[in-house]
Design an enzyme around this catalytic site. Structure first.
Site, PDB file in Angstrom:
ATOM      1  N   ARG A  26      60.918   6.947  41.716  1.00 60.20           N
ATOM      2  CA  ARG A  26      59.548   8.023  41.208  1.00 60.20           C
ATOM      3  C   ARG A  26      59.067   7.936  42.888  1.00 60.20           C
ATOM      4  O   ARG A  26      58.601   9.572  42.227  1.00 60.20           O
ATOM      5  CB  ARG A  26      58.594   7.398  40.416  1.00 60.20           C
ATOM      6  CG  ARG A  26      59.252   7.498  38.658  1.00 60.20           C
ATOM      7  CD  ARG A  26      58.065   6.484  38.178  1.00 60.20           C
ATOM      8  NE  ARG A  26      57.406   7.130  37.990  1.00 60.20           N
ATOM      9  CZ  ARG A  26      56.574   6.240  37.193  1.00 60.20           C
ATOM     10  NH1 ARG A  26      56.106   5.192  37.175  1.00 60.20           N
ATOM     11  NH2 ARG A  26      55.259   7.254  36.532  1.00 60.20           N
TER      12      ARG A  26
ATOM     13  N   GLN B 212      45.743   8.290  35.556  1.00 59.83           N
ATOM     14  CA  GLN B 212      46.209   7.128  34.892  1.00 59.83           C
ATOM     15  C   GLN B 212      47.389   7.121  35.190  1.00 59.83           C
ATOM     16  O   GLN B 212      48.753   6.965  35.362  1.00 59.83           O
ATOM     17  CB  GLN B 212      46.525   7.722  33.018  1.00 59.83           C
ATOM     18  CG  GLN B 212      45.774   6.913  32.219  1.00 59.83           C
ATOM     19  CD  GLN B 212      45.531   7.661  31.217  1.00 59.83           C
ATOM     20  OE1 GLN B 212      45.927   6.853  30.139  1.00 59.83           O
ATOM     21  NE2 GLN B 212      45.500   8.955  30.284  1.00 59.83           N
TER      22      GLN B 212
ATOM     23  N   HIS C  22      45.529   3.147  36.930  1.00 63.58           N
ATOM     24  CA  HIS C  22      46.802   2.005  36.963  1.00 63.58           C
ATOM     25  C   HIS C  22      47.511   2.350  38.230  1.00 63.58           C
ATOM     26  O   HIS C  22      48.731   1.542  38.015  1.00 63.58           O
ATOM     27  CB  HIS C  22      48.008   2.996  35.479  1.00 63.58           C
ATOM     28  CG  HIS C  22      47.312   3.099  34.329  1.00 63.58           C
ATOM     29  ND1 HIS C  22      47.969   4.476  33.142  1.00 63.58           N
ATOM     30  CD2 HIS C  22      46.117   2.212  33.490  1.00 63.58           C
ATOM     31  CE1 HIS C  22      47.566   3.750  32.299  1.00 63.58           C
ATOM     32  NE2 HIS C  22      46.824   2.976  32.299  1.00 63.58           N
TER      33      HIS C  22
ATOM     34  N   CYS D 288      53.923  -9.856  53.420  1.00 65.17           N
ATOM     35  CA  CYS D 288      53.033  -9.056  52.839  1.00 65.17           C
ATOM     36  C   CYS D 288      52.809  -9.281  54.652  1.00 65.17           C
ATOM     37  O   CYS D 288      53.076  -9.994  55.322  1.00 65.17           O
ATOM     38  CB  CYS D 288      51.938 -10.083  52.798  1.00 65.17           C
ATOM     39  SG  CYS D 288      50.498  -9.185  52.826  1.00 65.17           S
TER      40      CYS D 288
ATOM     41  N   GLY E 168      46.159  16.535  30.017  1.00 53.56           N
ATOM     42  CA  GLY E 168      47.270  16.620  29.651  1.00 53.56           C
ATOM     43  C   GLY E 168      47.766  14.421  29.590  1.00 53.56           C
ATOM     44  O   GLY E 168      48.900  14.082  30.758  1.00 53.56           O
ATOM     45  N   THR E 169      46.405  14.508  28.270  1.00 54.37           N
ATOM     46  CA  THR E 169      48.019  12.745  28.281  1.00 54.37           C
ATOM     47  C   THR E 169      47.251  13.256  26.530  1.00 54.37           C
ATOM     48  O   THR E 169      46.941  13.014  26.207  1.00 54.37           O
ATOM     49  CB  THR E 169      45.949  11.504  28.756  1.00 54.37           C
ATOM     50  OG1 THR E 169      46.581   9.996  28.479  1.00 54.37           O
ATOM     51  CG2 THR E 169      44.820  12.054  27.758  1.00 54.37           C
TER      52      THR E 169
ATOM     53  N   ASN F 197      45.837  20.388  26.724  1.00 57.41           N
ATOM     54  CA  ASN F 197      46.984  19.488  26.463  1.00 57.41           C
ATOM     55  C   ASN F 197      47.516  21.063  26.032  1.00 57.41           C
ATOM     56  O   ASN F 197      47.178  21.688  25.362  1.00 57.41           O
ATOM     57  CB  ASN F 197      46.663  18.629  25.352  1.00 57.41           C
ATOM     58  CG  ASN F 197      48.000  17.393  25.147  1.00 57.41           C
ATOM     59  OD1 ASN F 197      48.858  18.219  25.530  1.00 57.41           O
ATOM     60  ND2 ASN F 197      47.563  16.768  25.792  1.00 57.41           N
TER      61      ASN F 197
ATOM     62  N   GLU G 278      50.439  20.376  23.500  1.00 57.29           N
ATOM     63  CA  GLU G 278      49.447  20.303  21.719  1.00 57.29           C
ATOM     64  C   GLU G 278      48.232  20.257  21.587  1.00 57.29           C
ATOM     65  O   GLU G 278      47.236  19.476  22.687  1.00 57.29           O
ATOM     66  CB  GLU G 278      50.359  18.745  21.443  1.00 57.29           C
ATOM     67  CG  GLU G 278      51.970  19.511  21.912  1.00 57.29           C
ATOM     68  CD  GLU G 278      52.715  18.064  21.663  1.00 57.29           C
ATOM     69  OE1 GLU G 278      53.580  18.238  22.316  1.00 57.29           O
ATOM     70  OE2 GLU G 278      51.952  17.225  21.411  1.00 57.29           O
TER      71      GLU G 278
HETATM   72  N1  APR Z   1      50.173  20.844  30.551  1.00 54.87           N
HETATM   73  C1  APR Z   1      49.496  20.210  29.841  1.00 54.87           C
HETATM   74  N2  APR Z   1      49.792  19.282  29.258  1.00 54.87           N
HETATM   75  C2  APR Z   1      50.716  18.663  28.674  1.00 54.87           C
HETATM   76  C3  APR Z   1      51.703  19.555  29.821  1.00 54.87           C
HETATM   77  C4  APR Z   1      51.521  20.674  30.532  1.00 54.87           C
HETATM   78  N3  APR Z   1      52.327  21.439  31.438  1.00 54.87           N
HETATM   79  N4  APR Z   1      52.618  19.104  30.089  1.00 54.87           N
HETATM   80  C5  APR Z   1      53.010  17.615  28.725  1.00 54.87           C
HETATM   81  N5  APR Z   1      51.706  17.344  28.868  1.00 54.87           N
HETATM   82  C6  APR Z   1      50.679  16.904  28.052  1.00 54.87           C
HETATM   83  C7  APR Z   1      51.780  16.000  27.058  1.00 54.87           C
HETATM   84  O1  APR Z   1      51.759  17.254  24.860  1.00 54.87           O
HETATM   85  C8  APR Z   1      51.444  14.433  26.564  1.00 54.87           C
HETATM   86  O2  APR Z   1      49.937  14.381  25.635  1.00 54.87           O
HETATM   87  O3  APR Z   1      50.311  15.301  28.508  1.00 54.87           O
HETATM   88  C9  APR Z   1      51.289  14.174  27.662  1.00 54.87           C
HETATM   89  C10 APR Z   1      51.851  13.483  28.473  1.00 54.87           C
HETATM   90  O4  APR Z   1      51.808  12.138  27.949  1.00 54.87           O
HETATM   91  P1  APR Z   1      52.470  10.512  28.142  1.00 54.87           P
HETATM   92  O5  APR Z   1      53.800  11.275  28.384  1.00 54.87           O
HETATM   93  O6  APR Z   1      52.366   9.699  27.526  1.00 54.87           O
HETATM   94  O7  APR Z   1      51.719  10.683  29.569  1.00 54.87           O
HETATM   95  P2  APR Z   1      50.238   9.922  29.290  1.00 54.87           P
HETATM   96  O8  APR Z   1      49.010   9.985  28.577  1.00 54.87           O
HETATM   97  O9  APR Z   1      49.911  10.365  30.924  1.00 54.87           O
HETATM   98  O10 APR Z   1      50.438   7.979  29.311  1.00 54.87           O
HETATM   99  C11 APR Z   1      49.786   7.007  29.430  1.00 54.87           C
HETATM  100  O11 APR Z   1      51.045   5.451  29.223  1.00 54.87           O
HETATM  101  O12 APR Z   1      53.059   4.668  30.249  1.00 54.87           O
HETATM  102  C12 APR Z   1      51.977   4.570  30.412  1.00 54.87           C
HETATM  103  O13 APR Z   1      50.669   3.409  32.233  1.00 54.87           O
HETATM  104  C13 APR Z   1      51.854   4.573  31.553  1.00 54.87           C
HETATM  105  O14 APR Z   1      49.703   6.163  32.808  1.00 54.87           O
HETATM  106  C14 APR Z   1      50.544   6.304  31.478  1.00 54.87           C
HETATM  107  C15 APR Z   1      50.528   6.005  30.325  1.00 54.87           C
END
Ligand code: APR
Length: 248
Positions: free
Chosen positions: A70, A107, A125, A152, A191-192, A216, A218
């Site tokens: 990553r 996050q 995180h 360390c 974007g979460t 988002n 969606e």
């Molecule tokens: N623009 C806006 N939103 C987007 C885009 C985009 N181009 N591409 C994807 N998304 C949205 C998706 O619709 C989804 O709702 O981003 C979100 C990604 O969701 P996750 O993959 O679950 O990521 P996240 O919400 O950050 O996960 C939270 O889970 O795995 C743990 O610690 C990890 O910080 C992470 C936490």
């Protein structure tokens, strides 16, 4: 206060305190994978193999490789227009062009907000580009092969781990985050997926005193969770929202 102001000067716009919560979706268009979208990281790795304290204890090499992969990705990508728009809003505040303040609670463990120019950023995180010493607590910059036996650089004891919060662990900086949520006027989630707590619960905590917006690809899973949602790619929607804020 208004009483001290000579009447002929117009009242500035009210001071605005904005908390922005970001997730993997804001970095998607930079080329970093999300977790739960179709091709996301959790479709290729099992959380329990790479993202728990037990995983690191059981197979530190696998965990180290997961984060090295990553990091290699991160070095190949750049901040996108969504990161840059948030940085523009913070810059406008510093330049006195906007009467407000913005705190990004992310996050994400990437450094794209910082590379876009944002400074008020809290990584709940942790950070991919740091390691943490479980002996002395130092969080030095990441170095090659962060393994339990790696000494360390500060206290020289073999106690390093990725500076990433794993499932089952307590997120970082929660007091500062809670204080910001309690006093914010606007809360924007970008974007979460809103599936991982405590971040998933922030909107419910602020709804009584702040405007809430979800950006988002969606529509929000729970339509009533946010007062407003902008459905579309972050690189299109975030600049549009920042323009709205700056237009007052
Ligand atoms: N623009 C806006 N939103 C987007 C885009 C985009 N181009 N591409 C994807 N998304 C949205 C998706 O619709 C989804 O709702 O981003 C979100 C990604 O969701 P996750 O993959 O679950 O990521 P996240 O919400 O950050 O996960 C939270 O889970 O795995 C743990 O610690 C990890 O910080 C992470 C936490």
């Amino acid at each position: 206060s208004p009483m001290e102001r000579p009447l002929e000067r117009p009242l500035e716009r009210p001071w605005e305190r904005i908390v922005v919560l970001t997730g993997a979706g804001i970095s998607r268009e930079s080329g970093l994978e999300t977790f739960r979208d179709g091709d996301g990281l959790w479709s290729r790795y099992a959380i329990e193999d790479v993202c728990t304290p037990h995983a690191f204890h059981r197979d530190p090499l696998l965990v180290d490789r997961f984060y090295n992969d990553r990091r290699a990705e991160l070095w190949r990508v750049r901040p996108n227009d969504a990161h840059l728009a948030l940085a523009r809003l913070e810059h406008a505040a510093r330049a006195g062009e906007w009467d407000g303040e913005i705190l990004i609670v992310t996050q994400n463990i990437d450094d794209l907000h910082e590379r876009a120019g944002s400074r008020n950023v809290v990584h709940m995180h942790g950070e991919l580009l740091r390691v943490r010493c479980t002996a002395c607590g130092a969080t030095p910059d990441w170095q090659e092969n962060c393994l339990p036996q790696t000494p360390c650089p500060i206290c020289h004891r073999p106690a390093l781990r990725p500076d990433v919060v794993w499932f089952g662990e307590i997120p970082l900086h929660m007091e500062r985050i809670q204080a910001a949520l309690d006093r914010c006027d606007r809360f924007v989630s970008i974007g979460t997926s809103g599936t991982v707590y405590p971040a998933a619960g922030f909107v419910a905590q602020v709804r009584d005193h702040a405007d809430t917006l979800d950006i988002n690809l969606e529509a929000p899973a729970v339509p009533t969770a946010f007062e407003r949602s902008m459905v579309g790619a972050a690189t299109r929607m975030v600049p549009r929202w920042v323009d709205e804020v700056l237009a007052g």
